[in-house]
Scaffold this active site. Structure first.
Site, PDB file in Angstrom:
ATOM      1  N   PRO A  14       0.814  -1.253   0.151  1.00 21.64           N
ATOM      2  CA  PRO A  14      -0.193   0.070  -0.025  1.00 21.64           C
ATOM      3  C   PRO A  14       1.042   1.327   0.044  1.00 21.64           C
ATOM      4  O   PRO A  14       2.090   1.494   0.721  1.00 21.64           O
ATOM      5  CB  PRO A  14      -0.759  -0.222   1.187  1.00 21.64           C
ATOM      6  CG  PRO A  14      -0.179  -1.222   1.990  1.00 21.64           C
ATOM      7  CD  PRO A  14       0.360  -2.157   1.010  1.00 21.64           C
ATOM      8  N   ASN A  15       0.346   2.101  -0.689  1.00 20.87           N
ATOM      9  CA  ASN A  15       0.792   3.667  -0.879  1.00 20.87           C
ATOM     10  C   ASN A  15       2.047   3.711  -1.666  1.00 20.87           C
ATOM     11  O   ASN A  15       2.397   5.025  -1.885  1.00 20.87           O
ATOM     12  CB  ASN A  15       0.877   4.216   0.641  1.00 20.87           C
ATOM     13  CG  ASN A  15      -0.464   4.315   1.201  1.00 20.87           C
ATOM     14  OD1 ASN A  15      -1.446   4.934   0.840  1.00 20.87           O
ATOM     15  ND2 ASN A  15      -0.343   3.559   2.237  1.00 20.87           N
ATOM     16  N   ARG A  22       4.513  10.954  -1.095  1.00 24.89           N
ATOM     17  CA  ARG A  22       4.880  10.759   0.084  1.00 24.89           C
ATOM     18  C   ARG A  22       6.554  11.541   0.181  1.00 24.89           C
ATOM     19  O   ARG A  22       6.821  12.236  -0.793  1.00 24.89           O
ATOM     20  CB  ARG A  22       5.542   9.350   0.087  1.00 24.89           C
ATOM     21  CG  ARG A  22       3.978   8.432  -0.010  1.00 24.89           C
ATOM     22  CD  ARG A  22       4.077   6.888   0.255  1.00 24.89           C
ATOM     23  NE  ARG A  22       4.200   6.545   1.488  1.00 24.89           N
ATOM     24  CZ  ARG A  22       4.286   5.451   2.200  1.00 24.89           C
ATOM     25  NH1 ARG A  22       4.296   4.429   1.124  1.00 24.89           N
ATOM     26  NH2 ARG A  22       4.323   4.842   3.411  1.00 24.89           N
ATOM     27  N   TYR A  27      11.568   8.715   1.134  1.00 31.63           N
ATOM     28  CA  TYR A  27      11.604   7.545   0.080  1.00 31.63           C
ATOM     29  C   TYR A  27      12.229   7.845  -1.364  1.00 31.63           C
ATOM     30  O   TYR A  27      12.256   7.075  -2.334  1.00 31.63           O
ATOM     31  CB  TYR A  27      10.049   7.353  -0.240  1.00 31.63           C
ATOM     32  CG  TYR A  27       9.330   6.858   0.949  1.00 31.63           C
ATOM     33  CD1 TYR A  27       9.635   5.249   1.332  1.00 31.63           C
ATOM     34  CD2 TYR A  27       8.396   7.665   1.672  1.00 31.63           C
ATOM     35  CE1 TYR A  27       8.759   4.763   2.230  1.00 31.63           C
ATOM     36  CE2 TYR A  27       7.844   6.996   2.829  1.00 31.63           C
ATOM     37  CZ  TYR A  27       8.044   5.808   3.129  1.00 31.63           C
ATOM     38  OH  TYR A  27       7.492   4.873   4.308  1.00 31.63           O
ATOM     39  N   ASN A  78       7.990  -5.695  -1.364  1.00 27.70           N
ATOM     40  CA  ASN A  78       7.961  -4.696  -0.442  1.00 27.70           C
ATOM     41  C   ASN A  78       6.607  -4.600   0.365  1.00 27.70           C
ATOM     42  O   ASN A  78       5.725  -3.938  -0.485  1.00 27.70           O
ATOM     43  CB  ASN A  78       8.183  -3.194  -1.116  1.00 27.70           C
ATOM     44  CG  ASN A  78       8.331  -2.085  -0.137  1.00 27.70           C
ATOM     45  OD1 ASN A  78       7.976  -2.320   0.998  1.00 27.70           O
ATOM     46  ND2 ASN A  78       8.737  -0.855  -0.634  1.00 27.70           N
ATOM     47  N   ALA A  81       3.488  -0.998   4.454  1.00 27.67           N
ATOM     48  CA  ALA A  81       2.948  -0.842   5.870  1.00 27.67           C
ATOM     49  C   ALA A  81       2.641  -2.398   6.486  1.00 27.67           C
ATOM     50  O   ALA A  81       2.791  -2.554   7.762  1.00 27.67           O
ATOM     51  CB  ALA A  81       1.716   0.023   6.116  1.00 27.67           C
ATOM     52  N   ASP A  91       1.961 -15.416   6.357  1.00 27.65           N
ATOM     53  CA  ASP A  91       1.620 -16.891   6.189  1.00 27.65           C
ATOM     54  C   ASP A  91       1.748 -17.220   4.820  1.00 27.65           C
ATOM     55  O   ASP A  91       2.105 -18.371   4.428  1.00 27.65           O
ATOM     56  CB  ASP A  91       0.325 -17.175   7.051  1.00 27.65           C
ATOM     57  CG  ASP A  91       0.365 -17.168   8.426  1.00 27.65           C
ATOM     58  OD1 ASP A  91       1.349 -17.299   8.997  1.00 27.65           O
ATOM     59  OD2 ASP A  91      -0.563 -17.373   9.024  1.00 27.65           O
ATOM     60  N   GLU A 102      12.817  -9.615   0.956  1.00 28.20           N
ATOM     61  CA  GLU A 102      11.907  -8.538   1.325  1.00 28.20           C
ATOM     62  C   GLU A 102      12.925  -7.098   1.006  1.00 28.20           C
ATOM     63  O   GLU A 102      14.063  -7.152   1.393  1.00 28.20           O
ATOM     64  CB  GLU A 102      11.745  -8.717   2.894  1.00 28.20           C
ATOM     65  CG  GLU A 102      11.209  -7.343   3.428  1.00 28.20           C
ATOM     66  CD  GLU A 102      11.173  -7.528   5.137  1.00 28.20           C
ATOM     67  OE1 GLU A 102      11.801  -8.577   5.431  1.00 28.20           O
ATOM     68  OE2 GLU A 102      10.667  -6.839   5.746  1.00 28.20           O
ATOM     69  N   HIS A 104      12.970  -2.678   1.317  1.00 33.25           N
ATOM     70  CA  HIS A 104      12.347  -1.578   1.517  1.00 33.25           C
ATOM     71  C   HIS A 104      13.018  -0.332   0.985  1.00 33.25           C
ATOM     72  O   HIS A 104      14.496  -0.286   0.949  1.00 33.25           O
ATOM     73  CB  HIS A 104      12.287  -1.263   3.092  1.00 33.25           C
ATOM     74  CG  HIS A 104      11.698  -2.212   3.683  1.00 33.25           C
ATOM     75  ND1 HIS A 104      10.055  -2.347   3.708  1.00 33.25           N
ATOM     76  CD2 HIS A 104      11.836  -3.490   4.389  1.00 33.25           C
ATOM     77  CE1 HIS A 104       9.430  -3.348   4.474  1.00 33.25           C
ATOM     78  NE2 HIS A 104      10.621  -3.941   4.756  1.00 33.25           N
ATOM     79  N   ARG A 111      13.744   4.394  11.665  1.00 26.12           N
ATOM     80  CA  ARG A 111      12.489   5.150  11.754  1.00 26.12           C
ATOM     81  C   ARG A 111      11.566   4.929  13.015  1.00 26.12           C
ATOM     82  O   ARG A 111      12.383   4.650  14.044  1.00 26.12           O
ATOM     83  CB  ARG A 111      11.741   5.017  10.470  1.00 26.12           C
ATOM     84  CG  ARG A 111      12.513   5.284   9.218  1.00 26.12           C
ATOM     85  CD  ARG A 111      11.807   5.009   8.069  1.00 26.12           C
ATOM     86  NE  ARG A 111      10.577   6.122   8.102  1.00 26.12           N
ATOM     87  CZ  ARG A 111       9.426   5.711   7.330  1.00 26.12           C
ATOM     88  NH1 ARG A 111       9.565   4.786   6.446  1.00 26.12           N
ATOM     89  NH2 ARG A 111       8.376   6.510   7.068  1.00 26.12           N
TER      90      ARG A 111
HETATM   91  C1  DQA Z   1       8.216   0.798   3.250  1.00 32.62           C
HETATM   92  C2  DQA Z   1       8.656   1.057   4.590  1.00 32.62           C
HETATM   93  C3  DQA Z   1       7.293   0.909   5.507  1.00 32.62           C
HETATM   94  O1  DQA Z   1       7.620   1.122   7.132  1.00 32.62           O
HETATM   95  C4  DQA Z   1       6.132   1.849   4.997  1.00 32.62           C
HETATM   96  O2  DQA Z   1       4.985   1.465   5.560  1.00 32.62           O
HETATM   97  C5  DQA Z   1       6.033   1.973   3.546  1.00 32.62           C
HETATM   98  C6  DQA Z   1       7.330   1.788   2.566  1.00 32.62           C
HETATM   99  C7  DQA Z   1       9.607   1.264   2.582  1.00 32.62           C
HETATM  100  O3  DQA Z   1       9.691   0.909   1.292  1.00 32.62           O
HETATM  101  O4  DQA Z   1      10.665   1.663   3.028  1.00 32.62           O
HETATM  102  O5  DQA Z   1       4.943   2.255   3.132  1.00 32.62           O
HETATM  103  O6  DQA Z   1       8.083  -0.417   3.067  1.00 32.62           O
END
Ligand code: DQA
Length: 149
Positions: A14-15, A22, A27, A78, A81, A91, A102, A104, A111
């Site tokens: 999300p987002n 953002r 980011y 990624n 949140a 799961d 994973e 980010h 943070r």
């Molecule tokens: C994120 C880090 C997460 O804490 C955050 O909620 C995001 C982006 C990152 O790519 O840095 O939406 O996954």
């Protein structure tokens, strides 16, 4: 026969589709479309085939992961949140026998405290965080090494 599918799923939570709205200090300055172009060009340079997806829905992400488990598709995820609290996504990642990395953009450990927990890390092969869009480049390099083992 190879144990994994050759296509890598790059799944985003999300987002991330609204990086344009953002905090650029956190980011970076690429918008979502630019990030997708960047990921595709890194993959091409490494000779990898990728499918980049983004969803704001925990259900859709869970279903994409179930599909990847079924088709033995390696995944770079990624979870955004969802990283910090989605046991459903954790799961579903656990179902995948192919490698899972994973990623980010930011470094969640530097943070807010709620970001210090990842419920996904424990079921991924590894985590790359804090390098902006280059986190994806580094994840693709790591994936290429895992797949060529
Ligand atoms: C994120 C880090 C997460 O804490 C955050 O909620 C995001 C982006 C990152 O790519 O840095 O939406 O996954």
């Amino acid at each position: 026969m190879s144990a994994s599918n050759s296509k890598i799923l790059v799944l985003n939570g999300p987002n991330l589709n609204r990086l344009d709205l953002r905090d650029t200090n956190t980011y970076g300055s690429m918008n979502w479309e630019q990030l997708v172009t960047f990921i595709n060009s890194c993959a091409k340079e490494l000779g990898l085939e990728v499918e980049v997806k983004q969803s704001n829905s925990e259900t859709e992400i869970t279903e994409s992961l179930q599909g990847a488990a079924q088709s033995h598709t390696p995944v770079i995820i990624n979870p955004a949140a969802f990283t910090h609290y989605s046991y459903a996504i954790r799961d579903a990642v656990e179902l995948i026998k192919a490698p899972v990395i994973e990623v980010h953009l930011s470094n969640p450990m530097a943070r807010e405290e709620f970001r210090h927990t990842s419920v996904v890390s424990g079921v991924a092969n590894g985590t790359i965080a804090g390098f902006g869009p280059n986190s994806y480049h580094l994840a693709l390099i790591a994936m290429s090494k895992l797949l060529s083992k």
